[in-house]
Design a protein around this motif. Structure first.
Motif, PDB file in Angstrom:
ATOM      1  N   VAL A  74      -3.791  -2.167  -5.551  1.00 44.27           N
ATOM      2  CA  VAL A  74      -5.260  -2.257  -5.569  1.00 44.27           C
ATOM      3  C   VAL A  74      -5.848  -0.993  -6.202  1.00 44.27           C
ATOM      4  CG1 VAL A  74      -7.317  -2.312  -4.107  1.00 44.27           C
ATOM      5  CG2 VAL A  74      -5.391  -3.803  -3.597  1.00 44.27           C
ATOM      6  N   LEU A 105      -8.030  -0.907  -9.549  1.00 43.75           N
ATOM      7  CA  LEU A 105      -9.376  -0.325  -9.564  1.00 43.75           C
ATOM      8  C   LEU A 105      -9.477   0.751 -10.642  1.00 43.75           C
ATOM      9  CD1 LEU A 105     -10.054  -0.083  -5.724  1.00 43.75           C
ATOM     10  CD2 LEU A 105     -11.383  -1.412  -7.382  1.00 43.75           C
ATOM     11  N   ARG A 126     -10.724  -0.758   0.024  1.00 40.79           N
ATOM     12  CA  ARG A 126      -9.424  -1.128  -0.567  1.00 40.79           C
ATOM     13  C   ARG A 126      -8.767  -2.242   0.232  1.00 40.79           C
ATOM     14  NH1 ARG A 126      -8.349   5.170  -1.056  1.00 40.79           N
ATOM     15  NH2 ARG A 126      -8.965   5.543  -3.206  1.00 40.79           N
ATOM     16  N   GLN A 127      -8.841  -2.067   1.539  1.00 45.14           N
ATOM     17  CA  GLN A 127      -8.225  -3.078   2.382  1.00 45.14           C
ATOM     18  C   GLN A 127      -8.924  -4.423   2.194  1.00 45.14           C
ATOM     19  OE1 GLN A 127      -8.239  -1.846   6.476  1.00 45.14           O
ATOM     20  NE2 GLN A 127      -6.309  -2.893   6.919  1.00 45.14           N
ATOM     21  N   LEU A 176     -10.668  -5.420  -0.390  1.00 47.10           N
ATOM     22  CA  LEU A 176     -10.368  -5.974  -1.716  1.00 47.10           C
ATOM     23  C   LEU A 176      -8.966  -6.584  -1.748  1.00 47.10           C
ATOM     24  CD1 LEU A 176     -11.887  -3.160  -3.990  1.00 47.10           C
ATOM     25  CD2 LEU A 176     -12.660  -5.542  -3.824  1.00 47.10           C
ATOM     26  N   GLU A 177      -8.040  -5.916  -1.077  1.00 42.81           N
ATOM     27  CA  GLU A 177      -6.669  -6.435  -1.042  1.00 42.81           C
ATOM     28  C   GLU A 177      -6.651  -7.808  -0.378  1.00 42.81           C
ATOM     29  OE1 GLU A 177      -3.843  -3.651   0.706  1.00 42.81           O
ATOM     30  OE2 GLU A 177      -2.736  -5.386   1.459  1.00 42.81           O
ATOM     31  N   ILE A 212      -8.313 -10.398  -2.606  1.00 41.81           N
ATOM     32  CA  ILE A 212      -7.414 -10.830  -3.697  1.00 41.81           C
ATOM     33  C   ILE A 212      -6.408 -11.839  -3.164  1.00 41.81           C
ATOM     34  CG2 ILE A 212      -5.567 -10.044  -5.236  1.00 41.81           C
ATOM     35  CD1 ILE A 212      -7.133  -7.370  -5.479  1.00 41.81           C
TER      36      ILE A 212
END
Lengths: 551, 182
Positions: A47, A51, B153-154, B156-157, B160
């Motif tokens: 990720v 990014l 981030r978490q 978004l992970e 996804i």
């Protein structure tokens, strides 16, 4: 202390460079011992990477994608090979691609080659000074200079610019005398010189060499060019000074003279005493001697004794220093070795293409020859010759047969004759010529006449790296199997005495069997057929591969 | 010479970069490793076994290069010891997804983020600010910034993964990721 509260946070902070060594060590241990943690770390890394990829500023992006660019372009260029050879019209991204293409050389570090520009001037002649001057000084060719530029990956425009720089470097008299320069067949504006594949060879190196052939006649050097920037001082009064002339410089001085009748008359050192030195100093060195001034040659000390104004003496001394500092070159001599081999088709080297031939290095060729002989194939002849760069030569291996017809006798010639022109082309040596084979009639007992002789001619053109061997087939009617011509070229030292006899042994004639010999190296092995090979020809012993001469 | 090389390389380049970036500290060293690996992949493409994942092969080469660099130069900025790097390599291999799909999914996920979150990501990735500067810019404390970034981030992970798991997911061209693809 800004400590992370969870492992997830520790992982996240890792990508912000926010973990201290202890936290990093802890994270490391967990990753190494717990696959789940490792998976979490990998996902977070992905990720983070995406990014970075998707949100990164444009300015840094170009740097980050440079490797991809060069790989893309290199691939495109390599895949396209000659398709990229001639691109029509200017290319907008030419400069980028120019740099990128350098990485196709595996030895190059792309980071270094990105800034690599062009090659260097190289004078390729062995120095005359290391040798005794040629007896016939007038025949010394002082005129060939070469500039080898690595223009691989440059646009033609850039290569031209680089060429101009090189010309100015090579022409130390600042008088461009370039007769021509060759870009092979690349002359398209905007085209990128991406590759060069010598014909009839298996070389796939992506490089290109510009060769500049500078014709430089010493007899045309203007007198003013010989001296450095020299400002006469006040008249210093007439003095006498002796100038030692090195033996290597003597022929140069004679050639500088524009008096051919005097030059041609100078055949021995004693003639130097009658040489018109005064004329030479006046016309070529810009040092006219007036009444009361003189110049003479002292054969004992091999020096010029000049009695003149101090300024003139200083000027001559400076000019002489310049000449001594130059390296004077004679043209290359190239030794061409030939092996004519009859072999069966199944004994040809792997990958050999009968249409294009192949190249071998010395070790490969030696192994190939050994293998051939072991399989019962025959090295028919192994003659060699030495020619000057650009000269033509002929290698003949054969015999003359008198033939009488209608009361008139003519001499027929049977054998192989190779006319060859050898020329340096950048790092390669081009060999262009034809190979004639005249074999006896099919019916060995029949009459040998012009009409019954079976003849064939093979034209060839090959580019051979030094010390390598080009193998190609030649048409030889009536021969069993394949007739191979193997040409090996190497640069020979200038002024090498090519006629110096070697100490090769001669073959031992077989009693009552003309045309047959025993090898001097293996006299008990058996007879060797040398019929049709002239006396004195070097041949290879089929048992030991050592060379001997035909008696 | 290798017409399919570019296809494979384009598929895995950013993932390879992410892998190298996760274990090498210095950005220039990362770049050097990436270039070195790229060149090696190109030169030894003949040895690539198409039965295997190209990405795994590339990461294997990268791992070898990095460990070799560390052996030769103790100052090479490898963050983790070899066994940890090996574990990360295995995790990358085990969790390999189609990179293009992931990038496409990420682009969609980014569009759904609130303005504040996008701003933090903008500062962190587009402006390249350190967390301390982001905290100053936004008037937050440092820990909060770390936590926000972690959650982003978490999130978004997970986003996804959800999108990829959705059968209706249609990858968009990667035009929203504005890097030039030659």
């Amino acid at each position: 202390m800004n400590a992370p509260e969870t492992l997830t946070e520790t992982i996240s902070r890792h990508f912000d460079d926010a973990n201290d060594p202890a936290q990093t060590a802890m994270l490391s241990e967990q990753i190494a011992t717990d696959p789940e943690v490792a998976i979490s770390f990998a996902r977070a890394a992905r990720v983070h990477g995406m990014l970075q990829q998707s949100l990164a500023p444009t300015a840094t992006r170009s740097r980050r994608w440079k490797p991809l660019l060069w790989i893309s372009s290199a691939a495109a260029l390599v895949i396209g090979s000659f398709l990229t050879w001639k691109w029509a019209g200017p290319h907008e991204d030419a400069q980028t691609k120019v740099r990128i293409t350098h990485i196709t050389d595996e030895k190059d570090d792309p980071k270094e080659t990105l800034t690599k520009t062009i090659g260097k001037v190289r004078q390729v002649k062995p120095a005359l000074s290391a040798n005794a001057p040629d007896a016939a000084a007038n025949s010394v060719d002082l005129t060939s200079y070469f500039v080898d530029l690595d223009i691989h990956g440059m646009t033609v425009e850039n290569a031209l610019a680089a060429t101009k720089v090189a010309i100015s470097e090579v022409n130390f008299y600042k008088r461009p005398e370039v007769e021509r320069y060759e870009f092979s067949d690349v002359d398209q504006p905007g085209a990128i010189i991406s590759s060069f594949l010598p014909r009839n060879s298996s070389i796939h190196e992506l490089w290109k060499v510009i060769r500049i052939h500078s014709r430089f006649r010493v007899s045309e050097i203007p007198s003013t060019a010989l001296g450095p920037t020299f400002r006469p001082t006040e008249p210093g009064g007439v003095q006498s000074r002796e100038f030692s002339i090195p033996s290597n410089l003597l022929p140069i001085l004679l050639q500088i003279s524009n008096l051919p009748e005097i030059q041609s008359s100078v055949a021995a050192s004693t003639d130097l005493q009658v040489f018109d030195w005064k004329n030479l100093l006046g016309t070529r060195f810009g040092i006219p001697l007036v009444d009361g001034e003189s110049v003479s040659w002292n054969p004992t000390t091999a020096a010029l004794e000049i009695k003149a104004d101090t300024n003139k003496l200083n000027r001559f001394e400076a000019s002489l220093d310049i000449l001594k500092g130059r390296e004077w070159y004679a043209s290359d001599q190239i030794r061409v070795s030939q092996h004519i081999i009859n072999c069966r088709e199944e004994n040809l080297p792997a990958g050999f293409d009968q249409n294009t031939g192949m190249l071998m290095d010395a070790a490969q060729f030696a192994a190939f020859k050994t293998s051939l002989v072991e399989h019962g194939n025959k090295v028919v002849a192994a003659p060699e010759m030495v020619v000057r760069d650009g000269q033509s030569g002929q290698i003949s291996v054969g015999r003359e047969i008198p033939h009488t017809e209608g009361g008139e006798t003519e001499v027929l010639w049977l054998g192989q004759r190779c006319d060859i022109r050898v020329k340096r082309t950048g790092e390669l040596i081009s060999c262009v010529g034809n190979f004639e084979v005249h074999n006896p009639p099919l019916n060995e007992n029949g009459p040998i006449t012009t009409s019954t002789i079976r003849s064939a001619t093979t034209e060839f053109e090959t580019y051979i790296p030094r010390r390598q061997t080009a193998l190609f087939t030649i048409d030889a009617p009536g021969e069993k199997g394949i007739t191979l011509c193997c040409l090996t070229v190497r640069k020979s030292h200038a002024f090498e005495n090519v006629d110096q006899p070697d100490e090769l042994p001669f073959g031992v004639p077989v009693p009552d069997k003309p045309g047959f010999l025993f090898s001097p190296y293996a006299p008990d092995k058996g007879m060797i057929d040398v019929r049709g090979i002239p006396s004195g020809t070097k041949v290879a012993c089929p048992y030991t591969q050592k060379i001997f001469r035909v008696p | 010479m290798h017409p399919e090389f570019l296809h494979f390389f384009n598929q895995c380049a950013s993932d390879l970069r992410a892998y190298i970036g996760s274990v090498v500290r210095d950005v220039h060293a990362r770049e050097d490793v990436f270039q070195d690996v790229s060149r090696t992949l190109w030169q030894s493409f003949d040895q690539y076994d198409p039965e295997r994942s190209f990405g795994a092969w590339a990461r294997g080469v990268a791992t070898r290069k990095m460990l070799e660099a560390r052996r030769k130069n103790a100052r090479f900025p490898l963050i983790f010891p070899p066994e940890t790097v090996e574990a990360i390599l295995e995790a990358f291999d085990a969790d390999e997804e189609n990179q293009r799909l992931q990038e496409s999914a990420l682009a969609l996920c980014l569009e759904t983020l609130p303005e504040k979150s996008r701003q933090i990501l903008h500062f962190r990735y587009q402006s390249g600010l350190k967390c301390e500067r982001i905290a100053q810019q936004l008037g937050m404390n440092l820990k909060a910034v770390h936590q926000v970034l972690c959650r982003l981030r978490q999130g978004l992970e997970q986003c996804i993964q959800q999108r990829l798991a959705n059968d209706d997911f249609e990858p968009r061209p990667v035009t929203t990721l504005t890097h030039p693809i030659p």
